[in-house]
Each structure stands twice: as structure tokens, then as C-alpha cells.
Write a protein that holds these residues in place. Sequence first.
Motif, PDB file in Angstrom:
ATOM      1  N   TRP A   1      30.427  34.406  39.107  1.00 35.07           N
ATOM      2  CA  TRP A   1      30.583  33.697  37.845  1.00 35.07           C
ATOM      3  C   TRP A   1      29.709  34.313  36.746  1.00 35.07           C
ATOM      4  O   TRP A   1      30.099  34.319  35.571  1.00 35.07           O
ATOM      5  CB  TRP A   1      30.241  32.218  38.019  1.00 35.07           C
ATOM      6  CG  TRP A   1      31.428  31.417  38.462  1.00 35.07           C
ATOM      7  CD1 TRP A   1      31.650  30.877  39.696  1.00 35.07           C
ATOM      8  CD2 TRP A   1      32.575  31.099  37.672  1.00 35.07           C
ATOM      9  NE1 TRP A   1      32.867  30.238  39.730  1.00 35.07           N
ATOM     10  CE2 TRP A   1      33.456  30.352  38.496  1.00 35.07           C
ATOM     11  CE3 TRP A   1      32.947  31.360  36.361  1.00 35.07           C
ATOM     12  CZ2 TRP A   1      34.677  29.866  38.042  1.00 35.07           C
ATOM     13  CZ3 TRP A   1      34.163  30.877  35.906  1.00 35.07           C
ATOM     14  CH2 TRP A   1      35.014  30.146  36.732  1.00 35.07           C
ATOM     15  N   THR A   2      28.542  34.826  37.108  1.00 36.39           N
ATOM     16  CA  THR A   2      27.691  35.477  36.112  1.00 36.39           C
ATOM     17  C   THR A   2      28.391  36.697  35.537  1.00 36.39           C
ATOM     18  O   THR A   2      28.384  36.932  34.324  1.00 36.39           O
ATOM     19  CB  THR A   2      26.344  35.894  36.736  1.00 36.39           C
ATOM     20  OG1 THR A   2      25.714  34.747  37.318  1.00 36.39           O
ATOM     21  CG2 THR A   2      25.417  36.488  35.681  1.00 36.39           C
ATOM     22  N   LEU A   3      29.017  37.496  36.399  1.00 42.14           N
ATOM     23  CA  LEU A   3      29.766  38.667  35.942  1.00 42.14           C
ATOM     24  C   LEU A   3      30.935  38.273  35.055  1.00 42.14           C
ATOM     25  O   LEU A   3      31.169  38.875  34.004  1.00 42.14           O
ATOM     26  CB  LEU A   3      30.276  39.460  37.147  1.00 42.14           C
ATOM     27  CG  LEU A   3      29.238  40.175  38.008  1.00 42.14           C
ATOM     28  CD1 LEU A   3      29.887  40.721  39.274  1.00 42.14           C
ATOM     29  CD2 LEU A   3      28.567  41.291  37.233  1.00 42.14           C
ATOM     30  N   LEU A   4      31.686  37.259  35.479  1.00 40.24           N
ATOM     31  CA  LEU A   4      32.862  36.846  34.720  1.00 40.24           C
ATOM     32  C   LEU A   4      32.487  36.305  33.343  1.00 40.24           C
ATOM     33  O   LEU A   4      33.129  36.644  32.340  1.00 40.24           O
ATOM     34  CB  LEU A   4      33.635  35.785  35.505  1.00 40.24           C
ATOM     35  CG  LEU A   4      34.361  36.269  36.765  1.00 40.24           C
ATOM     36  CD1 LEU A   4      34.929  35.092  37.552  1.00 40.24           C
ATOM     37  CD2 LEU A   4      35.476  37.250  36.409  1.00 40.24           C
ATOM     38  N   VAL A   5      31.440  35.479  33.288  1.00 39.90           N
ATOM     39  CA  VAL A   5      31.016  34.944  31.996  1.00 39.90           C
ATOM     40  C   VAL A   5      30.520  36.071  31.097  1.00 39.90           C
ATOM     41  O   VAL A   5      30.842  36.127  29.895  1.00 39.90           O
ATOM     42  CB  VAL A   5      29.909  33.880  32.188  1.00 39.90           C
ATOM     43  CG1 VAL A   5      29.317  33.476  30.843  1.00 39.90           C
ATOM     44  CG2 VAL A   5      30.480  32.657  32.903  1.00 39.90           C
ATOM     45  N   GLY A   6      29.736  36.995  31.668  1.00 36.74           N
ATOM     46  CA  GLY A   6      29.229  38.117  30.875  1.00 36.74           C
ATOM     47  C   GLY A   6      30.346  38.965  30.299  1.00 36.74           C
ATOM     48  O   GLY A   6      30.352  39.298  29.111  1.00 36.74           O
TER      49      GLY A   6
ATOM     50  N   GLY B   1      37.963  45.037  33.500  1.00 28.09           N
ATOM     51  CA  GLY B   1      36.921  44.723  34.474  1.00 28.09           C
ATOM     52  C   GLY B   1      36.947  43.258  34.886  1.00 28.09           C
ATOM     53  O   GLY B   1      36.786  42.924  36.066  1.00 28.09           O
ATOM     54  N   LEU B   2      37.151  42.374  33.925  1.00 31.38           N
ATOM     55  CA  LEU B   2      37.193  40.941  34.215  1.00 31.38           C
ATOM     56  C   LEU B   2      38.351  40.610  35.151  1.00 31.38           C
ATOM     57  O   LEU B   2      38.192  39.871  36.138  1.00 31.38           O
ATOM     58  CB  LEU B   2      37.313  40.173  32.902  1.00 31.38           C
ATOM     59  CG  LEU B   2      37.158  38.642  32.964  1.00 31.38           C
ATOM     60  CD1 LEU B   2      36.588  38.115  31.650  1.00 31.38           C
ATOM     61  CD2 LEU B   2      38.502  37.963  33.236  1.00 31.38           C
TER      62      LEU B   2
ATOM     63  N   LEU C   1      37.324  40.568  43.771  1.00 33.27           N
ATOM     64  CA  LEU C   1      36.048  40.112  44.328  1.00 33.27           C
ATOM     65  C   LEU C   1      36.256  38.752  45.006  1.00 33.27           C
ATOM     66  O   LEU C   1      36.658  37.791  44.348  1.00 33.27           O
ATOM     67  CB  LEU C   1      34.991  39.994  43.231  1.00 33.27           C
ATOM     68  CG  LEU C   1      33.569  39.678  43.702  1.00 33.27           C
ATOM     69  CD1 LEU C   1      33.028  40.807  44.570  1.00 33.27           C
ATOM     70  CD2 LEU C   1      32.645  39.435  42.524  1.00 33.27           C
ATOM     71  N   PRO C   2      35.990  38.647  46.300  1.00 31.24           N
ATOM     72  CA  PRO C   2      36.236  37.384  47.016  1.00 31.24           C
ATOM     73  C   PRO C   2      35.453  36.220  46.424  1.00 31.24           C
ATOM     74  O   PRO C   2      34.313  36.385  45.991  1.00 31.24           O
ATOM     75  CB  PRO C   2      35.757  37.690  48.446  1.00 31.24           C
ATOM     76  CG  PRO C   2      35.769  39.182  48.548  1.00 31.24           C
ATOM     77  CD  PRO C   2      35.467  39.694  47.189  1.00 31.24           C
TER      78      PRO C   2
END
Length: 384
Positions: A53-58, A152-153, A160-161
Amino acid sequence: MGIGLVDPILPSIAADLNATPTETELLFTSYLLVTGAMMFFTSWVSSRIGARWTLLVGLALIVVFATLAGFSGSVEAIIGFRAGWGLGNALFISTALATIVGAASGGSGAAIILYEAALGVGIAIGPLLGGLLGNVSWRGPFFGTAALMAIGLIAILVLLPKDADAAHRPAPAKLSAPFRALAIPALAVLAVVALLYNIGFFVLLAYTPFPLGFDAIGLGLTFCAWGISLAVTSVWVAPILTARMRRTTVLATVLPLLALDLVFAGVFVANPAVLVACVIVGGLLLGIMNTVLTESVMEATELPRSVASSAYSGVRFLGAAVAPPLATLLAEVGSAGLPYLVGAVSLVLSALVVVVFRTRLGRIDGGAPPDVVEAEAIGLGDAA
């Protein structure tokens, strides 16, 4: 690739939006200042909502604010949207590599090699793509960055599981942990070294497009060569040096060499060929510095590496944020070469800090090699 897309269009933005070079350089300052401030809190965020979730929000924040920057009609608006972009950047770079290695099925060694190769190719291609898009319009690289981050998102959502967080989520970090970490002498010394080093780094990266005077494609080619140089030395040369020398010795040697490179850039600022050579040589030296500094931070304390990363990165980005507008102001009140000379002084001071406080850094010269995952994860922001 998104890291270097914007650099070749700085002069175009200044010309098309009737902005001064200093106003244009604030695009770096707002971005880096917010990135640095948020780095103090990323370990707290990711340990609670998980890396996925950190990656997705970023990434989502970068897509939104890069798109808004592309539609902007004033440099002030772009400066503001770059600040939001910096928030997304902080969330993404703080967790990217650890997630890649955690999700890899072929082992961490293979994942790290693939990651380093991808990072090197991206850093090199980004400015070239930015130059090509910027040759059409200064808005092109902003939309290009948004498109890349959207890809990327989508890739993270699909590939990504969802259970990756449950398997690899660290224990929740305290909000105050990065600030308390700076009370540790070794980490505080390295943070000051990095702050001074980043002033020289971003004088070379963010200011050079103005005195160089090339069009967007010329700047793209120049910083493509810079990116290749940085990638080669960070991946291959730095490990060779640290295998034969103490890390403090490498730092105390490379920082003065980088200062000398900036002195040459300042003296021969009116000669484009020499200035391009200084950019490329600078890339070679910066690649070594990025790897050795981030490895040193990982070895400096017994703190969790995510906490050490947050504390160190928060301070070092302050130097990165100050340098771009400082450089153009110095050029206005002095000469075109003055920013490079001031950057060189900052690098010499950084080397002196290493030498004077070497006894505080004894831990980084011994012990087992640091975990490359955490070391490279905080090194990502150096190319921003």
C-alpha cells in the motif's frame, strides 16, 4: 527513468513561463524538501499499512501531481505540484527495493542484480527520453513521468501478491525513532557529511543545464552519459574500492576529487566541452559516493535499518533542497562559475568532517558487509 526526465527541460520552462532561473530551480527545492521531511515518517507509515500500500499510494501521488504539473500554466503552480510529487517519491523510494527482494522467487542475490541493472538503465535513459519529449514541449516530460508511474502502479496491482505485506511487514516503528536516532554520534556525523555532499551533488545536477546552454536533446544526451557513469561506478567500482580500502578512506579520498571536478567546472564554465566532461567525471565520482555513503549508514549503528534510513535521508535532503536556488542566486550576484566553486567548498568541508570525526566512524570500517537491500533503498533518492 522518471528520476531524470525533468532535468533537460529546466531552461525551456524558464523561457516559456517567463521564470527566472532561481524560480525554476525551486522545482527541485519543493520536491526535495517535502521528500526529506517525509522521510522521517516513512518507516512509521510503511510498518503500519504495509509495503504494497505504501508503494501504491506513493506512485498514485506521483501520477496525479506529475499530470497536474504538465497542465500547469505558471512556474508557481509547478513548484506546488512538485511538492506533492515529493511526498509520493518519499513513500515510494523508502520501500521499493525491500519489496522487490521480498517478493522475488529466485533469491535475494538475483533480485538485487536485476534491480541494480534496471536502476542503472533507467537513470541513463531517463534524461535522454526527457530531452526527446522536452524537444516537443516542456510539458512532455511531466506527462511522460506520469505515464511511467502509472505503468508501475498497474504492475504492482497485478503482479505483487496481496499477502506480501503479511509475510514481510516489519514491527511497527515509533514516530519519534528517526529523530532520536540523530543523537547517535556516528549517524549524526554521516548525516552532516551527506548534507554537505548533496550541496555539491545538486549544484552539478540542477544548475548545469543553465550555463551549458544546450537544447533539450543536448542536455538529455549529456545527462544520459552522466547516468551511465554513475550507474557503472555505483554497481561495480564502489564494491572494488571498499574491498581494498576502509570506507572512511574512500570517502575522504573521493570527496576532494569531486571538489576538484567542480573547481574545473567553475573555471571552465564558458567551455561547453569541458563542462560536459566535468559532468561525466562527476557522475563517476558520485556513483562511488552514493554507494559508500549509504553502506556506511547501514553499518554505523545497531538501529533497525529503516529507522537509520529515515533519519539520515531526512537530513541529507535538506542539502539537496538548498543547493539549486542557491546556485542560481550565486550566479546572479557573482559569476556563472561561482556556484561550482561554492559547491567545491561544501565538498571539502564534507571531507574534513569525515577526517576530524573519523574515530566516531570506526564501526563503518569493520564488521560484516551491510545488507545491500537497505543500503540501496536509501541511495535511490540521491539521483532524484
